[in-house]
Design a protein around this motif. Structure first.
Motif, mmCIF file in Angstrom:
data_model
loop_
_atom_site.group_PDB
_atom_site.id
_atom_site.type_symbol
_atom_site.label_atom_id
_atom_site.label_comp_id
_atom_site.label_asym_id
_atom_site.label_seq_id
_atom_site.Cartn_x
_atom_site.Cartn_y
_atom_site.Cartn_z
ATOM 1 N N ASP A 58 66.247 -34.937 -57.254
ATOM 2 C CA ASP A 58 67.404 -33.698 -55.695
ATOM 3 C C ASP A 58 66.968 -32.715 -55.929
ATOM 4 O O ASP A 58 66.941 -32.207 -54.704
ATOM 5 C CB ASP A 58 68.723 -34.371 -56.566
ATOM 6 C CG ASP A 58 69.360 -35.339 -56.027
ATOM 7 O OD1 ASP A 58 68.647 -36.255 -55.800
ATOM 8 O OD2 ASP A 58 70.742 -35.925 -56.378
ATOM 9 N N LYS A 111 69.074 -38.044 -47.868
ATOM 10 C CA LYS A 111 70.613 -37.246 -48.709
ATOM 11 C C LYS A 111 71.415 -38.855 -48.724
ATOM 12 O O LYS A 111 72.331 -38.736 -50.003
ATOM 13 C CB LYS A 111 71.073 -36.018 -47.864
ATOM 14 C CG LYS A 111 70.216 -34.984 -48.090
ATOM 15 C CD LYS A 111 71.260 -33.540 -47.515
ATOM 16 C CE LYS A 111 71.509 -33.886 -46.003
ATOM 17 N NZ LYS A 111 72.435 -32.690 -45.993
ATOM 18 N N MET A 151 73.701 -37.696 -51.567
ATOM 19 C CA MET A 151 73.254 -35.980 -52.119
ATOM 20 C C MET A 151 74.645 -35.599 -50.908
ATOM 21 O O MET A 151 74.989 -35.964 -49.780
ATOM 22 C CB MET A 151 71.861 -35.689 -51.730
ATOM 23 C CG MET A 151 71.022 -36.251 -52.818
ATOM 24 S SD MET A 151 69.520 -35.724 -51.966
ATOM 25 C CE MET A 151 69.659 -33.621 -51.712
#
Length: 245
Positions: free
Chosen positions: A194, A239, A244
Motif C-alpha cells: 500500500d 484503493k 485503502m
C-alpha cells in the motif's frame, strides 16, 4: 595562433588575469575557424537551428499519418480526430490550410518515423513527448479500438522518441483496459505494498501534471489533464480494491 596573440595582448593591459582571459577567448576563436580532425570546420559559434510552429505541426502530422495507416486502412474517424485537434489548437482557417498538406502526407508511401522523431526529440522536452504519445494513442482509439498494428507502430515511435518502456506501457494501459491496467498506469506490480502504491501515485501525478506542458498548445494541456485523470482513476480503483483509506 590567435590564442597566443590574445594572451599577450591581455597581459599588456591586465597582466596575468588578462593573459588567461585572452588565451581562453583566443582558443575559442581558433576552434571556430580551424579545421577539425575530419577535415571540416568546427562551428563553435554556429547559429542554432530555428524551429517554427509549422515545423512541429508538419512533423506531428507525419507521425499521425503513420499511425492512421498502420492497419492498412485510412479511417475517416481517425482523420476527423486529427482535424478536430488542429482546429482546437490553431483555429479553423489555419487547420484547413494545414490539412491540405496533411492530405499529401497521407498519400506518401514512405515516411521516416526515425528522422521525424529525432527532430522532435532534439527540440522538445520529455513531458511534451509523453503528450505526443498520448495524442497518437488518442488517434488510434478514436474509432473505439486500438489495433495491435497501431499499438506496435506507436511503440516503435515511442522508442524513436526515447520514451522509456515503462512510460510507454503506462500510457498504453490508459487505452487498453485489462485486469491489471491500473497498476500498469502507476508503473508498479500488483504485488506492491500500500505504501508503494501511494508513492507511485505521487510520482505519476507529478510526472503527468498539466503544468509540465503549459508551454504547449491548449489542446495538449487538455490531453495532459486527461492523462492526469487516468492516473487518479487508476489510484482510486486500486484503493477501492484494497480497501485503502
Amino acid at each position: 595562433m590567435i590564442k597566443w596573440f590574445a594572451a599577450v595582448l591581455g597581459y599588456i593591459f591586465f597582466r596575468f588575469p588578462g593573459a588567461a582571459l585572452g588565451f581562453i577567448v583566443g582558443s575559442l576563436i581558433d576552434a571556430s575557424t580551424g579545421k577539425n580532425s575530419n577535415g571540416g570546420f568546427k562551428a563553435i559559434f554556429s547559429k542554432e537551428q530555428t524551429v517554427t510552429p509549422a515545423d512541429f505541426e508538419l512533423n506531428l502530422l507525419s507521425l499521425s499519418s503513420i499511425v492512421i495507416k498502420a492497419d492498412g486502412v485510412v479511417n475517416q474517424t481517425e482523420l476527423d480526430y486529427v482535424r478536430r485537434y488542429f482546429v482546437s489548437a490553431y483555429g479553423k482557417e489555419r487547420a484547413n490550410a494545414t490539412f491540405r498538406t496533411f492530405n499529401e502526407i497521407i498519400k506518401k508511401r514512405q515516411i521516416s518515423a526515425h528522422r521525424i522523431c529525432l527532430f522532435i526529440s532534439q527540440h522538445t522536452q520529455y513531458p511534451a513527448r509523453l503528450q505526443i504519445l498520448h495524442f497518437l494513442f488518442g488517434i488510434a482509439n478514436s474509432d473505439g479500438h486500438v489495433s495491435e498494428a497501431e499499438a506496435k507502430e506507436i511503440q516503435s515511435i515511442a522508442g524513436f522518441l526515447r520514451i522509456t518502456v515503462r512510460d510507454f506501457e503506462s500510457i498504453k494501459a490508459m487505452f487498453f483496459k485489462t485486469g491489471d491496467h491500473a497498476y500498469t498506469i502507476l508503473e508498479i506490480d500488483k504485488s506492491a505494498t500500500d505504501a508503494e502504491v501511494k508513492k507511485a501515485f505521487r510520482t505519476m501525478a507529478k510526472k503527468y501534471h498539466p503544468d509540465k506542458v503549459q508551454h504547449m498548445d491548449e489542446v495538449h494541456v487538455k490531453g495532459a489533464e486527461a492523462k492526469f485523470r487516468e492516473v487518479q482513476k487508476a489510484y482510486d480503483q486500486i484503493k477501492k480494491e484494497r480497501g485503502m483509506s
